[in-house]
Design an enzyme around this catalytic site. Structure first.
Site, PDB file in Angstrom:
ATOM      1  N   LYS A  11       0.834  -1.199   0.000  1.00 35.58           N
ATOM      2  CA  LYS A  11       0.000   0.000   0.000  1.00 35.58           C
ATOM      3  C   LYS A  11       0.878   1.262   0.000  1.00 35.58           C
ATOM      4  O   LYS A  11       2.101   1.169   0.207  1.00 35.58           O
ATOM      5  CB  LYS A  11      -0.910  -0.030   1.231  1.00 35.58           C
ATOM      6  N   TYR A  51     -11.962  -2.238  -2.791  1.00 31.77           N
ATOM      7  CA  TYR A  51     -12.479  -2.446  -1.427  1.00 31.77           C
ATOM      8  C   TYR A  51     -14.010  -2.462  -1.394  1.00 31.77           C
ATOM      9  O   TYR A  51     -14.607  -2.139  -0.373  1.00 31.77           O
ATOM     10  CB  TYR A  51     -11.930  -1.363  -0.491  1.00 31.77           C
ATOM     11  N   THR A  93      -5.170  -8.245  10.394  1.00 32.88           N
ATOM     12  CA  THR A  93      -5.590  -6.912   9.927  1.00 32.88           C
ATOM     13  C   THR A  93      -5.138  -5.849  10.928  1.00 32.88           C
ATOM     14  O   THR A  93      -4.652  -4.783  10.532  1.00 32.88           O
ATOM     15  CB  THR A  93      -7.130  -6.876   9.768  1.00 32.88           C
ATOM     16  N   ASN A 114      -1.391  -0.297   7.660  1.00 32.79           N
ATOM     17  CA  ASN A 114      -0.845  -1.652   7.881  1.00 32.79           C
ATOM     18  C   ASN A 114      -0.114  -2.213   6.664  1.00 32.79           C
ATOM     19  O   ASN A 114       0.091  -3.406   6.547  1.00 32.79           O
ATOM     20  CB  ASN A 114      -1.931  -2.590   8.416  1.00 32.79           C
ATOM     21  N   HIS A 117      -1.672  -5.356   1.415  1.00 28.00           N
ATOM     22  CA  HIS A 117      -2.942  -6.012   1.126  1.00 28.00           C
ATOM     23  C   HIS A 117      -2.662  -7.412   0.592  1.00 28.00           C
ATOM     24  O   HIS A 117      -1.705  -7.614  -0.161  1.00 28.00           O
ATOM     25  CB  HIS A 117      -3.733  -5.241   0.050  1.00 28.00           C
ATOM     26  N   GLU A 128      -9.560  -9.844  -7.777  1.00 29.03           N
ATOM     27  CA  GLU A 128      -8.558  -8.781  -7.657  1.00 29.03           C
ATOM     28  C   GLU A 128      -7.511  -8.873  -8.774  1.00 29.03           C
ATOM     29  O   GLU A 128      -7.082  -7.847  -9.313  1.00 29.03           O
ATOM     30  CB  GLU A 128      -7.897  -8.853  -6.268  1.00 29.03           C
TER      31      GLU A 128
HETATM   32  P1  IDP Z   1      -7.304  -6.975   5.463  1.00 25.46           P
HETATM   33  O1  IDP Z   1      -6.489  -5.874   4.830  1.00 25.46           O
HETATM   34  O2  IDP Z   1      -6.534  -7.654   6.567  1.00 25.46           O
HETATM   35  O3  IDP Z   1      -7.856  -7.952   4.459  1.00 25.46           O
HETATM   36  P2  IDP Z   1      -9.982  -5.854   5.639  1.00 25.46           P
HETATM   37  O4  IDP Z   1     -10.988  -6.180   6.689  1.00 25.46           O
HETATM   38  O5  IDP Z   1     -10.202  -6.369   4.269  1.00 25.46           O
HETATM   39  O6  IDP Z   1      -8.550  -6.294   6.207  1.00 25.46           O
HETATM   40  O7  IDP Z   1      -9.864  -4.276   5.594  1.00 25.46           O
HETATM   41  C1  IDP Z   1      -9.148  -3.640   4.569  1.00 25.46           C
HETATM   42  C2  IDP Z   1      -8.309  -2.543   5.165  1.00 25.46           C
HETATM   43  O8  IDP Z   1      -9.159  -1.547   5.723  1.00 25.46           O
HETATM   44  C3  IDP Z   1      -7.428  -2.985   6.333  1.00 25.46           C
HETATM   45  O9  IDP Z   1      -6.194  -3.523   5.920  1.00 25.46           O
HETATM   46  C4  IDP Z   1      -7.240  -1.704   7.101  1.00 25.46           C
HETATM   47  O10 IDP Z   1      -6.189  -0.912   6.546  1.00 25.46           O
HETATM   48  C5  IDP Z   1      -8.562  -0.987   6.863  1.00 25.46           C
HETATM   49  N1  IDP Z   1      -9.466  -1.192   8.003  1.00 25.46           N
HETATM   50  C6  IDP Z   1     -10.096  -2.353   8.334  1.00 25.46           C
HETATM   51  N2  IDP Z   1     -10.868  -2.197   9.426  1.00 25.46           N
HETATM   52  C7  IDP Z   1     -10.709  -0.899   9.789  1.00 25.46           C
HETATM   53  C8  IDP Z   1     -11.252  -0.111  10.866  1.00 25.46           C
HETATM   54  O11 IDP Z   1     -12.026  -0.574  11.712  1.00 25.46           O
HETATM   55  N3  IDP Z   1     -10.847   1.201  10.902  1.00 25.46           N
HETATM   56  C9  IDP Z   1     -10.002   1.744   9.984  1.00 25.46           C
HETATM   57  N4  IDP Z   1      -9.477   1.040   8.960  1.00 25.46           N
HETATM   58  C10 IDP Z   1      -9.819  -0.267   8.870  1.00 25.46           C
HETATM   59 MG    MG Z   2      -9.288  -7.725   3.013  1.00 25.88          MG
END
Ligand code: IDP
Ligand code: MG
Length: 151
Positions: A11, A51, A93, A114, A117, A128
């Protein structure tokens, strides 16, 4: 060897922080095969499509703005169980729940920064990869595979 493919992206925060090389090296050293690699600056539309499953979440707008804020590095990795193993290598996550040794556990602290992806299922990976590599990926024989996989 029953093989699968996953979509991994560094990212914008991971690119800015100079973590592209380390992330590629981890997948390479594990034994996975790189079949797609490019840098792209996503449009907001593309970020929202990527997303789309999270569109009802309160953080969706911020996530789309962030994901389209600069270049990302798009990769397609191939190998045995790579979708699930890619997720294991990433960590959780939530970075604070990620074990040291995982990518997020080693390099990140905040949920919204984080750095990486990875597809969460074979079906997500197919969607994707079609989105980010519409031109297809590179078919090549990795000769070292005979030393990675038992025949
Ligand atoms: P993932 O990246 O581990 O697959 P997802 O649930 O698909 O997690 O969420 C996508 C991205 O959205 C996460 O990597 C994170 O950066 C962001 N995200 C997820 N949940 C939250 C939240 O509760 N607050 C802010 N950002 C979030
Ligand atoms: Mg995800």
């Amino acid at each position: 060897m029953a093989s699968e493919r996953t979509f991994i992206a560094v990212k914008p925060d991971g690119v800015q922080r100079g973590l592209v090389g380390d992330i590629i090296a981890r997948f390479e050293k594990r034994g996975y095969k790189l079949v797609g690699l490019k840098m792209v600056t996503p449009t907001k539309e593309k970020a929202a499509e990527h997303y789309q499953d999270l569109s009802s979440k309160p953080f969706f707008g911020g996530l789309v703005d962030f994901f389209s804020s600069g270049p990302i590095v798009c990769m397609c990795w191939e190998g045995l169980d790579v979708v699930k193993q890619g997720r294991q290598m990433m960590g959780e996550t939530q970075p604070l729940a990620s074990k040291p040794g995982s990518i997020r556990g080693d390099f990140s602290i905040d949920l919204g920064r984080n750095i990486i992806h990875g597809s969460d299922s074979v079906e997500s990976a197919e969607r994707e990869l079609a989105m980010w590599f519409p031109e297809g990926v590179n078919e090549w024989a990795k000769t070292v595979d005979a030393w990675v996989y038992e025949p």
